[in-house]
Design a protein around this motif. Structure first.
Motif, PDB file in Angstrom:
ATOM      1  N   VAL A 165      10.440  84.031 -24.428  1.00 50.07           N
ATOM      2  CA  VAL A 165      10.747  83.398 -23.149  1.00 50.07           C
ATOM      3  C   VAL A 165      12.081  83.967 -22.670  1.00 50.07           C
ATOM      4  CG1 VAL A 165      11.248  81.256 -21.935  1.00 50.07           C
ATOM      5  CG2 VAL A 165       9.508  81.286 -23.739  1.00 50.07           C
ATOM      6  N   VAL A 166      12.067  84.577 -21.509  1.00 49.36           N
ATOM      7  CA  VAL A 166      13.293  85.119 -20.915  1.00 49.36           C
ATOM      8  C   VAL A 166      13.896  84.043 -20.026  1.00 49.36           C
ATOM      9  CG1 VAL A 166      14.254  86.837 -19.341  1.00 49.36           C
ATOM     10  CG2 VAL A 166      12.498  87.504 -20.999  1.00 49.36           C
ATOM     11  N   ILE A 167      15.148  83.688 -20.285  1.00 48.59           N
ATOM     12  CA  ILE A 167      15.855  82.743 -19.430  1.00 48.59           C
ATOM     13  C   ILE A 167      16.875  83.515 -18.602  1.00 48.59           C
ATOM     14  CG2 ILE A 167      15.496  80.764 -20.938  1.00 48.59           C
ATOM     15  CD1 ILE A 167      18.359  81.122 -21.973  1.00 48.59           C
ATOM     16  N   ILE A 168      17.083  83.068 -17.356  1.00 47.01           N
ATOM     17  CA  ILE A 168      18.028  83.754 -16.476  1.00 47.01           C
ATOM     18  C   ILE A 168      19.325  82.961 -16.327  1.00 47.01           C
ATOM     19  CG2 ILE A 168      16.210  84.983 -15.258  1.00 47.01           C
ATOM     20  CD1 ILE A 168      16.443  82.972 -12.986  1.00 47.01           C
ATOM     21  N   GLY A 169      19.408  81.827 -17.038  1.00 46.38           N
ATOM     22  CA  GLY A 169      20.629  81.027 -17.066  1.00 46.38           C
ATOM     23  C   GLY A 169      20.839  80.457 -18.446  1.00 46.38           C
ATOM     24  N   ARG A 170      22.095  80.446 -18.902  1.00 42.08           N
ATOM     25  CA  ARG A 170      22.400  79.937 -20.240  1.00 42.08           C
ATOM     26  C   ARG A 170      22.049  78.466 -20.384  1.00 42.08           C
ATOM     27  NH1 ARG A 170      28.539  81.481 -19.822  1.00 42.08           N
ATOM     28  NH2 ARG A 170      27.977  81.192 -17.619  1.00 42.08           N
ATOM     29  N   ASP A 171      22.063  77.738 -19.267  1.00 43.36           N
ATOM     30  CA  ASP A 171      21.841  76.300 -19.302  1.00 43.36           C
ATOM     31  C   ASP A 171      20.402  75.910 -19.582  1.00 43.36           C
ATOM     32  OD1 ASP A 171      21.226  77.501 -16.894  1.00 43.36           O
ATOM     33  OD2 ASP A 171      21.742  75.785 -15.662  1.00 43.36           O
ATOM     34  N   THR A 172      19.492  76.878 -19.547  1.00 44.21           N
ATOM     35  CA  THR A 172      18.077  76.569 -19.756  1.00 44.21           C
ATOM     36  C   THR A 172      17.729  76.389 -21.234  1.00 44.21           C
ATOM     37  OG1 THR A 172      17.532  77.851 -17.772  1.00 44.21           O
ATOM     38  CG2 THR A 172      15.721  77.365 -19.269  1.00 44.21           C
ATOM     39  N   GLU A 173      18.468  77.037 -22.123  1.00 42.77           N
ATOM     40  CA  GLU A 173      18.090  77.060 -23.533  1.00 42.77           C
ATOM     41  C   GLU A 173      17.992  75.660 -24.135  1.00 42.77           C
ATOM     42  OE1 GLU A 173      19.278  79.190 -27.774  1.00 42.77           O
ATOM     43  OE2 GLU A 173      20.462  79.600 -25.972  1.00 42.77           O
ATOM     44  N   LYS A 174      18.962  74.812 -23.856  1.00 39.18           N
ATOM     45  CA  LYS A 174      18.942  73.484 -24.481  1.00 39.18           C
ATOM     46  C   LYS A 174      17.757  72.656 -23.995  1.00 39.18           C
ATOM     47  CE  LYS A 174      22.178  71.369 -21.164  1.00 39.18           C
ATOM     48  NZ  LYS A 174      23.501  70.708 -21.019  1.00 39.18           N
ATOM     49  N   LEU A 175      17.298  72.890 -22.759  1.00 42.86           N
ATOM     50  CA  LEU A 175      16.122  72.175 -22.272  1.00 42.86           C
ATOM     51  C   LEU A 175      14.853  72.693 -22.952  1.00 42.86           C
ATOM     52  CD1 LEU A 175      16.848  71.883 -18.436  1.00 42.86           C
ATOM     53  CD2 LEU A 175      17.422  70.306 -20.285  1.00 42.86           C
ATOM     54  N   LEU A 176      14.776  73.989 -23.174  1.00 44.82           N
ATOM     55  CA  LEU A 176      13.601  74.554 -23.843  1.00 44.82           C
ATOM     56  C   LEU A 176      13.491  74.075 -25.288  1.00 44.82           C
ATOM     57  CD1 LEU A 176      13.584  78.276 -22.625  1.00 44.82           C
ATOM     58  CD2 LEU A 176      12.221  76.365 -21.782  1.00 44.82           C
ATOM     59  N   LEU A 177      14.632  73.963 -25.941  1.00 49.62           N
ATOM     60  CA  LEU A 177      14.615  73.599 -27.363  1.00 49.62           C
ATOM     61  C   LEU A 177      14.241  72.146 -27.598  1.00 49.62           C
ATOM     62  CD1 LEU A 177      17.703  75.623 -28.648  1.00 49.62           C
ATOM     63  CD2 LEU A 177      15.270  76.144 -28.974  1.00 49.62           C
ATOM     64  N   ARG A 178      14.025  71.376 -26.520  1.00 45.12           N
ATOM     65  CA  ARG A 178      13.495  70.020 -26.688  1.00 45.12           C
ATOM     66  C   ARG A 178      12.052  70.054 -27.153  1.00 45.12           C
ATOM     67  NH1 ARG A 178      14.378  67.612 -20.784  1.00 45.12           N
ATOM     68  NH2 ARG A 178      12.984  69.378 -20.464  1.00 45.12           N
ATOM     69  N   TYR A 179      11.377  71.172 -26.912  1.00 45.89           N
ATOM     70  CA  TYR A 179       9.948  71.276 -27.223  1.00 45.89           C
ATOM     71  C   TYR A 179       9.748  71.819 -28.635  1.00 45.89           C
ATOM     72  CZ  TYR A 179       9.221  70.492 -22.253  1.00 45.89           C
ATOM     73  OH  TYR A 179       9.214  69.941 -20.998  1.00 45.89           O
ATOM     74  N   GLY A 180       8.856  71.167 -29.362  1.00 50.27           N
ATOM     75  CA  GLY A 180       8.606  71.570 -30.736  1.00 50.27           C
ATOM     76  C   GLY A 180       8.053  72.969 -30.873  1.00 50.27           C
ATOM     77  N   GLY A 181       7.388  73.471 -29.856  1.00 55.50           N
ATOM     78  CA  GLY A 181       6.825  74.816 -29.934  1.00 55.50           C
ATOM     79  C   GLY A 181       7.806  75.918 -29.627  1.00 55.50           C
ATOM     80  N   MET A 182       9.051  75.562 -29.288  1.00 56.68           N
ATOM     81  CA  MET A 182      10.038  76.562 -28.916  1.00 56.68           C
ATOM     82  C   MET A 182      11.095  76.699 -30.003  1.00 56.68           C
ATOM     83  SD  MET A 182      11.346  78.826 -27.071  1.00 56.68           S
ATOM     84  CE  MET A 182      10.078  78.753 -25.810  1.00 56.68           C
ATOM     85  N   THR A 183      11.459  77.948 -30.317  1.00 60.42           N
ATOM     86  CA  THR A 183      12.522  78.226 -31.276  1.00 60.42           C
ATOM     87  C   THR A 183      13.511  79.199 -30.648  1.00 60.42           C
ATOM     88  OG1 THR A 183      11.183  80.010 -32.235  1.00 60.42           O
ATOM     89  CG2 THR A 183      11.075  77.853 -33.308  1.00 60.42           C
ATOM     90  N   SER A 184      14.745  79.157 -31.095  1.00 61.84           N
ATOM     91  CA  SER A 184      15.801  79.961 -30.473  1.00 61.84           C
ATOM     92  C   SER A 184      15.546  81.455 -30.591  1.00 61.84           C
ATOM     93  CB  SER A 184      17.160  79.606 -31.087  1.00 61.84           C
ATOM     94  OG  SER A 184      17.145  79.794 -32.486  1.00 61.84           O
ATOM     95  N   ASP A 185      14.824  81.883 -31.627  1.00 59.31           N
ATOM     96  CA  ASP A 185      14.580  83.320 -31.784  1.00 59.31           C
ATOM     97  C   ASP A 185      13.611  83.866 -30.736  1.00 59.31           C
ATOM     98  OD1 ASP A 185      12.691  81.675 -33.391  1.00 59.31           O
ATOM     99  OD2 ASP A 185      11.714  83.596 -33.736  1.00 59.31           O
TER     100      ASP A 185
END
Length: 400
Positions: A165-185
């Motif tokens: 998943v490509v994010i265009i803002g640093r602020d999006t990562e913490k919202l994505l990581l709320r989902y169990g299917g998403m990992t930081s890598d």
């Protein structure tokens, strides 16, 4: 990049569509096509006719595009387009291919991730907007509505299926990581880029957009004003400053928000407001150079949900920005970290009017120089290198 596998760019918007999304997807596809086979699945009529030697091959997928205000018709059209694109992906994808898309329409990523998984292809979602959050921010959904809950439930398996998943803002990562299917890598931060050449543009009284205005300080607004934007706060700030003869508001754009501005100005006829129809790309630099400062007005809860691409061109030409958003949104972080403008909390026309007055009395050439310098970070070549690196990495991976 491996020629035996192809890259599939999936986009509802593609040139000759004039939108920012179309330009971004075309830029990625054309750059990757230098090293790999690229197939574009486009929802824009006439896009296949633009294909040429050395450019990606284009397959048009039938698409019906009602106006944004026709919400029910638009929802039906987007559902039909998503179904057609899913069927096309099942026909065109091969095992080991890499496919990438954006969440437009918002239903597309779910079908996209499913098709890629079924065909054994790698999948990349470029997260321009996060759903259902952007619909909640726009006031189109309630946070606890059945639709919002259903979308959140679907997000988890979608993120689990996606390879990146490509994010265009640093602020999006913490919202994505709320989902169990998403990992930081899986997350890659690749900002969008300025399309104008870097360098401070002088404020020229003979600029054709500025010349008719008698005010010393011009405040600009430009671009698509969709459901996530708040044009009313800008107009109300102008109303509060109508007796300040040194300050004039130069407002341009399109979309439902600009229609609101037209209606408000038709009724109020504020002497310190000038409306300009959508400015074409060949006049964009001249228009952006006409104002001393630019406003980007978001509704509440923009952080992590949406990033304004217009922000980068404003920095590139050396203009400070007044950003209406939460302080932890991506553009707001850039503004405050580098002192290239001001951040105003959403919903307060009084605060915005006060900030405009403060900006008018705080002209600082060093702020303009910092803005142009910082725009180097949002560079086309840097972004393309990052996209090509990600795609090369996924093409070389083997499916388990």
């Amino acid at each position: 990049m491996q020629k035996s596998r192809k890259v599939v760019v999936v986009s509802q918007h593609y040139p000759p569509d004039p939108s920012t999304t179309a330009a971004i997807m075309a830029a990625i596809g054309e750059r990757v096509a230098r090293k790999a086979e690229v197939l574009v699945l486009s929802g824009t009529a006439g896009s296949a006719a633009k294909a040429a030697a050395g450019k990606p091959a284009v397959v048009e997928v039938k698409n019906w595009m009602p106006g944004k205000a026709a919400l029910l018709k638009r929802a039906l059209a987007e559902l039909l387009f998503t179904i057609r694109m899913f069927a096309t992906l099942l026909l065109k994808l091969r095992r080991g291919d890499v496919a990438l898309t954006v969440p437009a329409p918002f239903m597309l990523p779910y079908a996209f991730a499913a098709a890629a998984k079924l065909k054994g292809a790698r999948s990349v979602l470029i997260m321009h907007d996060l759903y259902p959050d952007v619909l909640i921010m726009a006031g189109l959904l309630k946070p606890q509505s059945i639709v919002a809950k259903a979308m959140r439930a679907l997000n988890a398996p979608m993120f689990r299926a996606l390879d990146a998943v490509v994010i265009i803002g640093r602020d999006t990562e913490k919202l994505l990581l709320r989902y169990g299917g998403m990992t930081s890598d899986k997350i890659r931060f690749i900002p969008n880029w300025a399309t104008l050449e870097r360098g401070v543009r002088a404020v020229d009284p003979d600029n054709p957009y500025r010349r008719p205005l008698s005010a010393r300080f011009v405040v600009g607004l430009s671009g698509n004003l969709g459901f996530t934007h708040d044009p009313v706060i800008v107009f109300e700030a102008a109303r509060l400053l109508r007796e300040s003869r040194d300050i004039h508001f130069l407002l341009s754009g399109w979309g439902i928000g600009f229609d609101q501005l037209r209606a408000m100005q038709a009724e109020a006829k504020l002497p310190n407001v000038t409306l300009v129809d959508r400015v074409e790309d060949d006049q964009l630099e001249t228009f952006l150079s006409a104002a001393d400062v630019w406003i980007i007005p978001y509704r509440r809860n923009a952080a992590g949900v949406s990033v304004p691409s217009r922000f980068y061109n404003l920095l590139a030409i050396g203009r400070p920005v007044i950003l209406v958003s939460e302080a932890d949104a991506e553009a707001a972080l850039t503004v405050t970290e580098h002192d290239v403008g001001w951040v105003v909390q959403p919903g307060s026309a009084d605060e915005l009017a006060n900030t405009v007055s403060r900006a008018a009395g705080a002209e600082d050439p060093r702020r303009a120089e910092r803005a142009a310098e910082i725009s180097r970070r949002f560079d086309f070549e840097i972004a393309m290198t990052e996209y090509c690196s990600l795609i090369r990495e996924l093409l070389q991976q083997k499916r388990n």
